[in-house]
Design a protein around this motif. Sequence first.
Motif, PDB file in Angstrom:
ATOM      1  N   HIS A   1      -7.196 -12.963  -9.349  1.00 14.83           N
ATOM      2  CA  HIS A   1      -6.744 -11.550  -9.703  1.00 14.83           C
ATOM      3  C   HIS A   1      -5.078 -11.324  -9.836  1.00 14.83           C
ATOM      4  O   HIS A   1      -4.590 -10.473 -10.410  1.00 14.83           O
ATOM      5  CB  HIS A   1      -6.906 -10.560  -8.616  1.00 14.83           C
ATOM      6  CG  HIS A   1      -8.616 -10.597  -8.232  1.00 14.83           C
ATOM      7  ND1 HIS A   1      -9.165 -10.345  -7.040  1.00 14.83           N
ATOM      8  CD2 HIS A   1      -9.405 -10.671  -9.115  1.00 14.83           C
ATOM      9  CE1 HIS A   1     -10.510 -10.384  -7.207  1.00 14.83           C
ATOM     10  NE2 HIS A   1     -10.772 -10.450  -8.500  1.00 14.83           N
ATOM     11  N   PHE A   2      -4.206 -12.342  -9.546  1.00 14.09           N
ATOM     12  CA  PHE A   2      -2.920 -12.204  -9.493  1.00 14.09           C
ATOM     13  C   PHE A   2      -2.256 -13.092 -10.422  1.00 14.09           C
ATOM     14  O   PHE A   2      -1.082 -13.705  -9.867  1.00 14.09           O
ATOM     15  CB  PHE A   2      -2.453 -12.280  -7.943  1.00 14.09           C
ATOM     16  CG  PHE A   2      -3.237 -11.267  -7.072  1.00 14.09           C
ATOM     17  CD1 PHE A   2      -2.883 -10.066  -7.016  1.00 14.09           C
ATOM     18  CD2 PHE A   2      -4.100 -11.711  -6.057  1.00 14.09           C
ATOM     19  CE1 PHE A   2      -3.553  -9.009  -6.228  1.00 14.09           C
ATOM     20  CE2 PHE A   2      -4.728 -10.775  -5.254  1.00 14.09           C
ATOM     21  CZ  PHE A   2      -4.382  -9.514  -5.245  1.00 14.09           C
TER      22      PHE A   2
ATOM     23  N   LYS B   1      -2.459  -2.813  -7.121  1.00 10.80           N
ATOM     24  CA  LYS B   1      -3.047  -1.498  -6.669  1.00 10.80           C
ATOM     25  C   LYS B   1      -4.605  -1.516  -6.643  1.00 10.80           C
ATOM     26  O   LYS B   1      -5.397  -1.240  -5.717  1.00 10.80           O
ATOM     27  CB  LYS B   1      -2.836  -0.343  -7.387  1.00 10.80           C
ATOM     28  CG  LYS B   1      -1.351   0.436  -7.238  1.00 10.80           C
ATOM     29  CD  LYS B   1      -1.392   0.767  -5.887  1.00 10.80           C
ATOM     30  CE  LYS B   1      -0.183   1.327  -5.542  1.00 10.80           C
ATOM     31  NZ  LYS B   1      -0.206   2.065  -4.016  1.00 10.80           N
ATOM     32  N   THR B   2      -5.144  -2.330  -7.778  1.00 10.42           N
ATOM     33  CA  THR B   2      -6.675  -2.341  -7.573  1.00 10.42           C
ATOM     34  C   THR B   2      -7.220  -3.514  -6.556  1.00 10.42           C
ATOM     35  O   THR B   2      -8.182  -3.323  -6.112  1.00 10.42           O
ATOM     36  CB  THR B   2      -6.999  -3.331  -8.929  1.00 10.42           C
ATOM     37  OG1 THR B   2      -6.356  -2.483  -9.966  1.00 10.42           O
ATOM     38  CG2 THR B   2      -8.557  -3.520  -9.052  1.00 10.42           C
ATOM     39  N   TYR B   3      -6.310  -4.658  -6.208  1.00 15.57           N
ATOM     40  CA  TYR B   3      -6.779  -5.526  -5.233  1.00 15.57           C
ATOM     41  C   TYR B   3      -5.728  -5.657  -4.063  1.00 15.57           C
ATOM     42  O   TYR B   3      -5.506  -6.585  -3.406  1.00 15.57           O
ATOM     43  CB  TYR B   3      -6.823  -6.766  -5.865  1.00 15.57           C
ATOM     44  CG  TYR B   3      -7.835  -6.936  -7.136  1.00 15.57           C
ATOM     45  CD1 TYR B   3      -8.887  -6.661  -6.668  1.00 15.57           C
ATOM     46  CD2 TYR B   3      -7.344  -6.984  -8.260  1.00 15.57           C
ATOM     47  CE1 TYR B   3      -9.800  -6.896  -7.982  1.00 15.57           C
ATOM     48  CE2 TYR B   3      -7.951  -6.986  -9.246  1.00 15.57           C
ATOM     49  CZ  TYR B   3      -9.336  -7.092  -9.197  1.00 15.57           C
ATOM     50  OH  TYR B   3      -9.925  -7.182 -10.276  1.00 15.57           O
ATOM     51  N   GLU B   4      -5.512  -4.156  -3.586  1.00 13.35           N
ATOM     52  CA  GLU B   4      -4.724  -3.973  -2.543  1.00 13.35           C
ATOM     53  C   GLU B   4      -4.976  -4.718  -1.177  1.00 13.35           C
ATOM     54  O   GLU B   4      -3.944  -5.174  -0.393  1.00 13.35           O
ATOM     55  CB  GLU B   4      -4.717  -2.334  -2.194  1.00 13.35           C
ATOM     56  CG  GLU B   4      -3.529  -2.165  -1.400  1.00 13.35           C
ATOM     57  CD  GLU B   4      -3.112  -0.608  -1.388  1.00 13.35           C
ATOM     58  OE1 GLU B   4      -3.634   0.036  -0.310  1.00 13.35           O
ATOM     59  OE2 GLU B   4      -2.519   0.073  -2.364  1.00 13.35           O
ATOM     60  N   ASP B   5      -6.199  -4.609  -0.858  1.00 11.79           N
ATOM     61  CA  ASP B   5      -6.791  -5.326   0.368  1.00 11.79           C
ATOM     62  C   ASP B   5      -6.532  -6.877   0.299  1.00 11.79           C
ATOM     63  O   ASP B   5      -6.043  -7.532   1.349  1.00 11.79           O
ATOM     64  CB  ASP B   5      -8.373  -5.301   0.640  1.00 11.79           C
ATOM     65  CG  ASP B   5      -8.687  -3.858   1.007  1.00 11.79           C
ATOM     66  OD1 ASP B   5      -7.546  -3.082   1.563  1.00 11.79           O
ATOM     67  OD2 ASP B   5      -9.696  -3.248   0.950  1.00 11.79           O
ATOM     68  N   GLU B   6      -6.515  -7.516  -0.553  1.00 12.20           N
ATOM     69  CA  GLU B   6      -6.075  -8.929  -0.931  1.00 12.20           C
ATOM     70  C   GLU B   6      -4.887  -9.131  -0.859  1.00 12.20           C
ATOM     71  O   GLU B   6      -4.351 -10.166  -0.249  1.00 12.20           O
ATOM     72  CB  GLU B   6      -6.727  -9.356  -2.206  1.00 12.20           C
ATOM     73  CG  GLU B   6      -8.426  -9.523  -2.276  1.00 12.20           C
ATOM     74  CD  GLU B   6      -8.913 -10.261  -3.420  1.00 12.20           C
ATOM     75  OE1 GLU B   6     -10.012 -10.979  -3.102  1.00 12.20           O
ATOM     76  OE2 GLU B   6      -8.380  -9.991  -4.432  1.00 12.20           O
TER      77      GLU B   6
ATOM     78  N   SER C   1      -2.630  -4.742 -10.954  1.00  8.21           N
ATOM     79  CA  SER C   1      -3.349  -5.644 -10.083  1.00  8.21           C
ATOM     80  C   SER C   1      -3.159  -5.383  -8.466  1.00  8.21           C
ATOM     81  O   SER C   1      -3.995  -5.562  -7.757  1.00  8.21           O
ATOM     82  CB  SER C   1      -3.043  -7.172 -10.393  1.00  8.21           C
ATOM     83  OG  SER C   1      -1.810  -7.291 -10.108  1.00  8.21           O
TER      84      SER C   1
ATOM     85  N   VAL D   1      -9.265 -14.738  -0.420  1.00  9.74           N
ATOM     86  CA  VAL D   1      -8.606 -14.019  -1.578  1.00  9.74           C
ATOM     87  C   VAL D   1      -9.047 -14.927  -2.657  1.00  9.74           C
ATOM     88  O   VAL D   1      -8.925 -15.972  -3.200  1.00  9.74           O
ATOM     89  CB  VAL D   1      -7.110 -14.002  -1.306  1.00  9.74           C
ATOM     90  CG1 VAL D   1      -6.311 -13.281  -2.498  1.00  9.74           C
ATOM     91  CG2 VAL D   1      -6.580 -13.165  -0.227  1.00  9.74           C
ATOM     92  N   ASN D   2      -9.176 -14.034  -3.816  1.00 12.98           N
ATOM     93  CA  ASN D   2      -9.287 -14.472  -5.010  1.00 12.98           C
ATOM     94  C   ASN D   2      -8.160 -14.314  -6.031  1.00 12.98           C
ATOM     95  O   ASN D   2      -7.699 -13.355  -6.373  1.00 12.98           O
ATOM     96  CB  ASN D   2     -10.494 -13.578  -5.878  1.00 12.98           C
ATOM     97  CG  ASN D   2     -10.968 -14.088  -7.211  1.00 12.98           C
ATOM     98  OD1 ASN D   2     -10.121 -15.099  -7.819  1.00 12.98           O
ATOM     99  ND2 ASN D   2     -11.913 -13.572  -7.892  1.00 12.98           N
TER     100      ASN D   2
ATOM    101  N   ASP E   1       0.704  -1.288  -0.004  1.00 13.34           N
ATOM    102  CA  ASP E   1      -0.007  -0.103  -0.048  1.00 13.34           C
ATOM    103  C   ASP E   1       0.887   1.263  -0.168  1.00 13.34           C
ATOM    104  O   ASP E   1       0.161   2.346  -0.134  1.00 13.34           O
ATOM    105  CB  ASP E   1      -0.987   0.028   1.121  1.00 13.34           C
ATOM    106  CG  ASP E   1      -0.125  -0.148   2.687  1.00 13.34           C
ATOM    107  OD1 ASP E   1       0.823  -0.644   2.554  1.00 13.34           O
ATOM    108  OD2 ASP E   1      -0.769   0.371   3.359  1.00 13.34           O
TER     109      ASP E   1
END
Length: 533
Positions: free
Chosen positions: A235-236, A281-286, A279, A231-232, A146
Motif C-alpha cells: 500500500h505504501f 489516509k486510505t490505510y491510516e490504521d496501517e 495512501s 501491515v501490507n 491521523d
Amino acid sequence: MPAILWFMIAVILASLLLMIVMPIIENKKLMTKIKKLWTAQRPLESFIRPNHNYSYQFDTYKHQYNANELLDDKTWSDLNLDSVFQNMNFNFTAIGEMRLFATLRHMFEVNNQSLIHHFKSDSLFRNQLSLHLAQIGKSIYPVFPDQVAFIKRNHFYMICTYLPIAFLISAFITPSVGVPLTIIASIFNMILSGLLKRTFEQDLNSMFYTSNVIKKAYAIQQFDQTPHLDVNFKHFRTARRFSGLLGRVNTNDETSIFSMLFKSILMLDYHLFHLIQNSFKTYEDEVMACYDYVASIDNHYAVALWQETLDEYTLPEQTQHDTITFENLTHPLITDAVPNSLSINQHILLTGSNASGKSTFMKAVALNIVLSQTIHTATAHNFIYKPGLVYTSMVNQDDILSGDSYFMSEVKSIKRLFDIQSTKKIYVFIDEIFKGTNTTERIAASESVLTYLNHLQSFRVIAATHDIELSTLLEDDYSNYHFNESISDNEISFDFKIKSGKADTRNAIELLRIMRFPNIIYRRAKSKASHNN
C-alpha cells in the motif's frame, strides 16, 4: 548543442550523483558513532532539541483511556519522573521519545524480553537496527498521520513537474525553442515550489517523517529477531521508494544545494506529497501501526541500555496476593543508594527525623511499582507486587497563580484520592500529611483521613509524618516503621535504613547546636521541648 544545455544536464547529473553518494557517506559516519554508544552508555544526541514535544502522544490520545488508570500530573511531578524519563531516554527517534513518555504514564508497556536480550547480546543486530532508527532521528517531531488534513491537489501543479523534463527533451530537437522553455519552466517551478511549501510546511514535515517511518518499519520487521508487523507494505510503495526525496523544511539535513535545486525545479515535494497522502489516509490504521512498531522497538533499545547503567535491577514478579515484597530496593535516580528490604502487607505509617530517608524510601517504592508495570524493570534484587495504580501527595507548594496556600494545595492533593474510580489495587503515598497547618488540627485531620483510607478495600497507604502521636492513634490499622539518625562528635549521620516501630529520636534542636546557633537559642529550645514533654 548550446553550452547552456550541457550545463543543465551537468547540474542534473551532479545532483543525482550527490543524492546517491552523500547518504552513503553520512551513513558510514553515523554507524561509526552508533558502535560506540552501547559501551559508552550514552544516547546518540546528548542535547534536548528546542522543538521537542515528549508529551504529544500522551496528550493527544489520553481521552481514549480511563483517566484514573493513567499516571496523573501530580504523581508524575512528585516522583521526579521527568528526570527518570531523561535518564532512560536513549531513544533514537522522536516518536520513540513520545511513546516512552506515554509508557511511563501507564499508556503502554515495554515487555518484549526476547528483544531486549537480543539488543544486549547481539552487537551486529543492535548496530544495524540502531542505524535504521537513527536514520529516522529527531529532527522532526511529527503531527501524527491521523491529524494531517487532506490537501486537495491542483492538477496543473502536478503537471508542472513534467514540464522541465519535456522541454529539456525538446531542446535536443529544437534547441532555440526547448532551451528557453526549459529555463522558464525551471524558474517558474522554483518560485512556485517555494510559495507552495509555505502553505503545507507542517504537513510536508509529517509526510517526510511518516514515509521514512514506514520505510524503516518495513526494513526492521524483516530481521529474524524482531516481532512481525501485520501491515501490507504494498500500500505504501511510493512512500517507501521516494521518501528520501521529500523535502524536510527547516532542517539542515539536505545533502547539498544541488539536491534542493533539483527538487525545486521538478516540484518534487508538492508532487510526491499528493501522490503519497492518499495512501496514508486510505490505510491510516496501517500507518499508525508502523508508528507504534518503530517507537516500540526504539523503546526496547532505550530500556535495554538503561538497564545496563543500573547498579542492580530485576524483572519484577506479579502476584495475586495483597502484598509488596522486595529485597535491596533502591531509588533509580540515586547513585550508590542505600538499599532497603521489606514486605508490605498492611498500611504503613513512617516516622523519623528530617533528612533521614522517609521521602526517598516512599518515592523508591512508588517508582518501582510504576516501572514494574510499564517497562518491567525494578531497581532491586527482587521485587514481587500486585499490579495497581499509583497516586502520591508528596511535594506540595504554594500556587501563586491560583492563589492556593500550601495547606490548600495539600487539601486538593489528598481530596483527589477520594475521587478515584477503579477496581484495581490503588497504592497511595502521602508525605508529611497536612504539615501546612497547626499541630492540633493537623493530627486530628491526619488521623481522620488515614482512618477513612483504611476503610477503602482496594487501597494500600504508605504515609509519613513528624507527629509521633499518630503512631499510637493509628497503630491498629497501620504498621509503624521509622528512619533515624545518630549524633556523635558534633556530627549527625543517617544510615537510611527502614526499621520497625515508632521513631525514638528527634534531631531538630540538636541541629541548632551542631550548626552553631547562639548557645542561648539552643538551651532555651531544649528547655522548652523538655518542659512540653
